[in-house]
Design a protein around this motif. Structure first.
Motif, mmCIF file in Angstrom:
data_model
loop_
_atom_site.group_PDB
_atom_site.id
_atom_site.type_symbol
_atom_site.label_atom_id
_atom_site.label_comp_id
_atom_site.label_asym_id
_atom_site.label_seq_id
_atom_site.Cartn_x
_atom_site.Cartn_y
_atom_site.Cartn_z
ATOM 1 N N LYS A 87 1.025 -1.471 0.168
ATOM 2 C CA LYS A 87 -0.180 0.089 -0.049
ATOM 3 C C LYS A 87 0.945 1.014 -0.084
ATOM 4 N N SER A 121 2.540 4.742 -0.526
ATOM 5 C CA SER A 121 2.079 6.490 0.004
ATOM 6 C C SER A 121 3.395 6.960 -0.482
ATOM 7 N N TYR A 164 8.541 5.749 6.799
ATOM 8 C CA TYR A 164 7.934 4.831 6.374
ATOM 9 C C TYR A 164 9.049 3.462 6.587
ATOM 10 N N ASN A 206 2.944 2.424 6.650
ATOM 11 C CA ASN A 206 1.692 3.032 6.788
ATOM 12 C C ASN A 206 0.999 3.427 8.607
#
Length: 542
Positions: free
Chosen positions: A151, A153, A162, A169
């Motif tokens: 996922k 970013s 991160y 996340n």
């Protein structure tokens, strides 16, 4: 049922044992760092292994670093930014990486204008990365492609966080991966130096609340107390710390720990005062004849300077002492000097002290506009990357003290890759997967430890294959981004455990995703987070 006002001897002993055990366990939850070394697992900080990190901030365009030259979609997606293949080169051939050395001493350092064959049968290097070739051919470089996290970013701020915390996340975690590794060593508050950075402020990757890491923005200008780094200034600082530590204080909790912190501060000041970070101390040189520049070698009696911090120390720019110059003989752009000052400081700290981790950063990779093809902003940044790896290898081979090349690992980090298709401004935008450069004497690269290549994740025969074409890997995420097959945590985890010496239990605490079965960070599998097949840890350590 046992009544609360009646207790047997057996019940008393049973309760006493449980209470005592509970107290004992509760004390282990908050063990002072001063005694953690005695209880620590693993060999972090005890085995001589060290790590140097470089954060490439802004998001490096990995598709113009390690180029999938055999994927036809690369050239069609980048009509102006593509690096052309050499018509005389067979990129499907297996072997060592080509090294386009200057034919004559006066030839431009970066005169080769085509993709450099890497020798894995599929990929190539941007010509600005030519100085990676000797490191690669020595088996000391791993190029790990298609690296990201679930996922992804596309925010610089979030994604950098991160990468540095090791918790994709999750914006609540505020301590860094390498900080946690230093705490796990048990040495964070007993050694004057464990983790050190040289940049404008302490990076999140070394930040945490239980122990203090060290950051210096300019080791030449001030010491840690902001006092001029002179004999008089250092004496004044040492006396201030010593005198403050001598005042009587009532015996309170953690007083011993505070005294230790004072001692560590004093020791740290002494260590930094003993190191020569000045320009006059920058005398580290390559072996004679760098890039076939025999004219410069004969005039300067040696090879190029390893840390280019002035024009005169930048490749073969100064042809003869006090004489002619040639801008085509630079090895890096003239804007790189601040970075190489910081890199030199990080190398000195690892080589001359007991520090375990040191690092710095390089900005400028957010290349939305006119990023350049053979020349320009992105090629200039890549010249810095390549020369940094080349120079660090030569420095730790030729000037080793407390750190040897075989005991050092160098790693780059960058928050995400960039779009497969170039934009209308002849740049690239925020995307997904990218490349990590990993170097060191213990790296399992080309022709080392049974490995036939130093390229990981950039070939159709990979366990999660590189699929070519307009619907292939370069468009695998959201139909427009390079899709990941390696998780950056798997690369860092491999280094922290198999190089620095963490146990698997320690690694599970340093990078919590390792303790989550569905993440498959170690052995690979299909990520339970986003159903993406990943390879797991690359086999990059001998």
């Amino acid at each position: 049922m046992q009544h609360f006002n009646i207790i047997t001897r057996r019940g008393f002993l049973d309760r006493s044992f449980k209470v005592g055990l509970g107290v004992a366990l509760s004390t282990l939850v908050d063990i002072p760092l001063v005694v953690k070394r005695a209880l620590a697992e693993g060999t972090i900080g005890l085995n001589g292994k060290k790590l140097l990190f470089i954060f490439l901030r802004g998001a490096n365009d990995s598709l113009n670093s390690v180029i999938p030259i055999q994927d036809s979609a690369y050239a069609t997606s980048r009509p102006t930014l593509k690096i052309p293949a050499d018509s005389l080169t067979d990129y499907s051939a297996i072997g060592s990486c080509d090294l386009p050395i200057s034919a004559a001493p006066t030839d431009p350092t970066f005169g080769y204008a085509n993709a450099i064959r890497l020798g894995n049968g599929f990929a190539a290097l941007h010509p600005s990365l030519k100085f990676l070739a000797p490191v690669y051919n020595a088996g000391d470089l791993a190029l790990v492609h298609r690296v990201g996290y679930p996922k992804q970013s596309r925010s610089h701020f979030d994604s950098q966080n991160y990468w540095e915390t090791g918790n994709p996340n999750n914006n609540l975690v505020k301590d860094g991966i390498l900080y946690r590794a230093m705490v796990e060593s048990g040495l964070a508050n007993t050694n004057p130096l464990t983790g050190v950075s040289f940049q404008s402020s302490l990076p999140l990757i070394l930040r945490g609340s239980a122990a203090a890491m060290t950051n210096l923005s300019d080791p030449n200008r001030y010491n840690l107390l902001g006092i001029p780094n002179t004999t008089v200034g250092n004496t004044k600082a040492d006396n201030a710390v010593t005198n403050a530590n001598g005042f009587p204080f009532p015996d309170k909790k953690n007083r011993e720990l505070l005294n230790l912190q004072y001692k560590n501060l004093s020791d740290t000041l002494s260590i930094f005062a003993s190191l020569n970070f000045t320009e006059s101390g920058n005398t580290f040189r390559d072996d004679p004849g760098t890039d076939n520049d025999t004219t410069w070698a004969n005039a300067a009696t040696g090879g190029y300077y390893l840390f280019p911090t002035t024009n005169d120390k930048n490749g073969g720019w100064r042809r003869v002492t006090g004489g002619a110059t040639d801008a085509q003989k630079y090895v890096v752009d003239t804007g790189a000097y601040s970075f190489f000052n910081s890199l030199k400081a990080a190398a000195l700290i690892l080589n001359k002290t007991n520090a375990i981790v040191a690092g710095t950063e390089m900005g400028g990779f957010d290349t939305h506009v006119a990023q350049g093809t053979l020349a320009g902003s992105h090629p200039n940044l890549q010249r810095r990357i390549a020369w940094a790896m080349y120079a660090l290898r030569k420095y730790f081979l030729n000037y080793a003290d407390k750190a040897t090349w075989n005991n050092l690992a160098i790693i780059t980090l960058s928050e995400f890759g960039r779009t497969t298709v170039e934009n209308s401004d002849r740049g690239t935008d925020h995307a997904e997967a990218g490349v990590m450069f990993v170097a060191g004497g213990a790296v399992k690269g080309y022709n080392k430890g049974g490995s036939s290549t130093g390229v990981f994740g950039c070939h159709p025969s990979n366990s999660v294959p590189w699929i070519t074409g307009q619907t292939g890997s370069m468009f695998g995420a959201s139909s427009r981004y390079l899709k990941r097959v390696h998780d950056y945590r798997s690369v860092l985890g491999k280094l922290i455990r198999d190089h620095l010496g963490a146990t698997q239990n320690q690694l599970n605490r340093i990078i919590p995703g390792y303790a989550v079965t569905g993440e498959h960070l170690q052995t690979g599998g299909t990520s339970a987070v986003d159903n993406t097949p990943i390879i797991g840890e690359p086999d990059i350590i001998v």
